[in-house]
Design a protein around this motif. Structure first.
Motif, mmCIF file in Angstrom:
data_model
loop_
_atom_site.group_PDB
_atom_site.id
_atom_site.type_symbol
_atom_site.label_atom_id
_atom_site.label_comp_id
_atom_site.label_asym_id
_atom_site.label_seq_id
_atom_site.Cartn_x
_atom_site.Cartn_y
_atom_site.Cartn_z
ATOM 1 N N SER A 146 6.009 -14.579 -8.333
ATOM 2 C CA SER A 146 5.795 -13.118 -8.787
ATOM 3 C C SER A 146 4.363 -12.783 -8.702
ATOM 4 C CB SER A 146 6.300 -13.413 -10.172
ATOM 5 O OG SER A 146 5.956 -12.067 -10.758
ATOM 6 N N SER A 147 4.193 -11.393 -8.384
ATOM 7 C CA SER A 147 2.957 -10.559 -8.286
ATOM 8 C C SER A 147 2.728 -9.811 -9.404
ATOM 9 C CB SER A 147 2.577 -10.040 -7.009
ATOM 10 O OG SER A 147 3.695 -8.763 -6.906
ATOM 11 N N ASN A 148 3.594 -9.911 -10.400
ATOM 12 C CA ASN A 148 3.752 -8.931 -11.541
ATOM 13 C C ASN A 148 2.443 -9.105 -12.230
ATOM 14 O OD1 ASN A 148 4.623 -8.367 -14.536
ATOM 15 N ND2 ASN A 148 5.853 -7.297 -13.026
ATOM 16 N N GLY A 149 1.849 -7.927 -12.468
ATOM 17 C CA GLY A 149 0.595 -7.731 -13.018
ATOM 18 C C GLY A 149 -0.590 -7.591 -12.311
ATOM 19 N N SER A 150 -0.543 -8.107 -10.799
ATOM 20 C CA SER A 150 -1.571 -7.741 -9.915
ATOM 21 C C SER A 150 -1.288 -6.688 -8.978
ATOM 22 C CB SER A 150 -1.824 -9.141 -9.205
ATOM 23 O OG SER A 150 -0.858 -9.135 -8.009
ATOM 24 N N SER A 151 -2.296 -6.290 -8.266
ATOM 25 C CA SER A 151 -2.041 -5.323 -7.063
ATOM 26 C C SER A 151 -1.542 -5.693 -5.765
ATOM 27 C CB SER A 151 -3.510 -4.615 -7.062
ATOM 28 O OG SER A 151 -4.566 -5.456 -6.627
ATOM 29 N N PHE A 152 -1.330 -6.914 -5.821
ATOM 30 C CA PHE A 152 -0.874 -7.545 -4.583
ATOM 31 C C PHE A 152 0.144 -6.715 -3.689
ATOM 32 C CE2 PHE A 152 1.397 -10.621 -1.776
ATOM 33 C CZ PHE A 152 0.512 -11.019 -0.748
ATOM 34 N N ASN A 153 1.277 -6.551 -4.331
ATOM 35 C CA ASN A 153 2.229 -5.774 -3.616
ATOM 36 C C ASN A 153 1.737 -4.335 -3.196
ATOM 37 O OD1 ASN A 153 3.966 -7.961 -4.355
ATOM 38 N ND2 ASN A 153 5.877 -6.672 -4.412
ATOM 39 N N PHE A 154 0.989 -3.557 -3.934
ATOM 40 C CA PHE A 154 0.578 -2.385 -3.851
ATOM 41 C C PHE A 154 -0.484 -2.355 -2.563
ATOM 42 C CE2 PHE A 154 2.116 -2.439 -7.954
ATOM 43 C CZ PHE A 154 2.867 -0.990 -8.117
ATOM 44 N N ASP A 155 -1.403 -3.504 -2.679
ATOM 45 C CA ASP A 155 -2.149 -3.588 -1.557
ATOM 46 C C ASP A 155 -1.663 -3.816 -0.195
ATOM 47 O OD1 ASP A 155 -4.071 -3.199 -3.663
ATOM 48 O OD2 ASP A 155 -4.825 -5.413 -3.835
ATOM 49 N N PHE A 156 -0.515 -4.358 -0.100
ATOM 50 C CA PHE A 156 0.006 -4.705 1.014
ATOM 51 C C PHE A 156 1.065 -3.929 1.407
ATOM 52 C CE2 PHE A 156 -2.619 -8.296 0.390
ATOM 53 C CZ PHE A 156 -3.186 -8.486 1.587
ATOM 54 N N GLY A 157 1.258 -2.734 0.794
ATOM 55 C CA GLY A 157 2.142 -1.606 1.185
ATOM 56 C C GLY A 157 3.615 -1.887 0.977
ATOM 57 N N VAL A 158 4.010 -2.615 0.079
ATOM 58 C CA VAL A 158 5.476 -2.797 -0.179
ATOM 59 C C VAL A 158 5.892 -2.168 -1.513
ATOM 60 C CG1 VAL A 158 5.716 -4.479 1.456
ATOM 61 C CG2 VAL A 158 5.024 -5.161 -0.938
ATOM 62 N N SER A 159 5.050 -2.113 -2.405
ATOM 63 C CA SER A 159 5.165 -1.362 -3.935
ATOM 64 C C SER A 159 4.575 -0.007 -4.073
ATOM 65 C CB SER A 159 5.106 -2.350 -5.017
ATOM 66 O OG SER A 159 5.898 -3.547 -4.990
ATOM 67 N N PHE A 160 5.044 0.867 -4.787
ATOM 68 C CA PHE A 160 4.601 2.096 -4.632
ATOM 69 C C PHE A 160 4.653 2.650 -6.210
ATOM 70 C CE2 PHE A 160 6.250 1.064 -0.860
ATOM 71 C CZ PHE A 160 5.150 1.458 0.063
ATOM 72 N N THR A 161 3.699 3.516 -6.527
ATOM 73 C CA THR A 161 3.479 4.103 -7.955
ATOM 74 C C THR A 161 4.589 5.152 -8.127
ATOM 75 O OG1 THR A 161 1.866 5.852 -7.012
ATOM 76 C CG2 THR A 161 1.063 3.665 -7.876
ATOM 77 N N PRO A 162 5.125 5.781 -9.287
ATOM 78 C CA PRO A 162 5.670 6.856 -9.633
ATOM 79 C C PRO A 162 5.232 8.147 -8.542
ATOM 80 C CG PRO A 162 5.590 5.712 -11.340
ATOM 81 C CD PRO A 162 4.509 4.974 -10.516
ATOM 82 N N ASP A 163 3.919 8.359 -8.645
ATOM 83 C CA ASP A 163 3.352 9.538 -8.075
ATOM 84 C C ASP A 163 3.772 9.471 -6.583
ATOM 85 O OD1 ASP A 163 2.713 10.606 -10.418
ATOM 86 O OD2 ASP A 163 0.495 9.882 -10.160
#
Length: 254
Positions: A146-163
């Motif tokens: 789990s990468s929960n609580g880190s920016s890993f998924n966001f940094d590697f372009g697979v998780s995205f913010t509501p905005d």
């Protein structure tokens, strides 16, 4: 490229039939194209290996079954690491069916490539406790963190913010694929040098991960091909195929 339309029953029943000699002539013509395509894929693979690297500066840590671990720990004594970005967001009860389909192919291959200096890990943004029951249900053994609580998924372009999602285009697949979801899939590759420094060497998304799915390669050999009206619409979790399901009528009726 649009998905090829599956052949109809009538098309299959009336497909051209020729002599063995005529078949052999046609098969040799296709063989020449197949060999050319393989050489082109070899050349692309060489270019992939020749890509410049980007050093990973962030100190990423992940939640594992044995406690917190670093990105460097995921190499498990090897110099190369493949990370599959598995779609399993916080609060989900099950993983993505497509990611699960791909993951069914990992353990069999892993027993071989791990002996050739390659480690593997799946990483999702949900807390570990949320997806471990699903992992057990699926019978997988590969490391899943789990990468929960880190920016890993966001940094590697697979998780995205509501905005980002609200914008209607999250910039997935290097900005080439206009999805607007908070969780998507992908694959990233890393190299670890002797001094412990880690480098991001490659990432691919969307259909770029398809080459890892052996089932699709089998289906591409047969007359009906993948037999789908949209990408992998026939896929189910492997414990949800009916015992008597042949992959045709029973799946089409769902």
């Amino acid at each position: 490229m649009p998905i090829p339309t599956p052949p109809t029953r009538e098309e299959l029943e009336t497909h051209p039939v020729v002599s063995r000699e005529e078949w052999l002539t046609s098969r040799k013509e296709l063989l020449a194209e197949e060999k050319l395509a393989l050489r082109q894929l070899d050349a692309i693979s060489a270019k992939r290996r020749a890509l410049p690297w980007a050093r990973v500066q962030e100190e990423y840590t992940f939640e594992a079954e044995g406690g917190r671990v670093s990105l460097g720990d995921l190499f498990r004594g090897r110099s190369q690491l493949i990370v599959y970005h598995f779609m399993f967001g916080p609060g989900w009860k099950e993983g993505c069916d497509g990611c699960s389909f791909l993951s069914d192919h990992v353990d069999g291959a892993r027993q071989h490539f791990e002996h050739n200096d390659v480690a593997f890990a799946a990483i999702s943004r949900a807390p570990l406790a949320e997806f471990l029951p699903f992992k057990k249900r699926m019978g997988w053994h590969f490391p899943w963190l789990s990468s929960n609580g880190s920016s890993f998924n966001f940094d590697f372009g697979v998780s995205f913010t509501p905005d980002q999602v609200a914008s209607g285009n999250v910039g997935y697949n290097f900005g080439t694929t206009p999805y607007a979801h908070d969780e998507l899939h992908g694959l990233s590759v890393f190299f670890k040098r002797g001094d412990g420094s880690i480098y991001h060497t490659y990432s691919t998304y969307a259909r770029g991960v398809e080459f890892l799915v052996g089932t699709l390669q089998f289906l591409d050999l047969v007359p009906k091909g993948r037999n789908e009206s949209r990408t992998m619409n026939w896929i189910r979790f492997h414990d949800r195929y009916d015992a008597d399901c042949c992959g045709t009528k029973c799946c089409e009726s769902r």
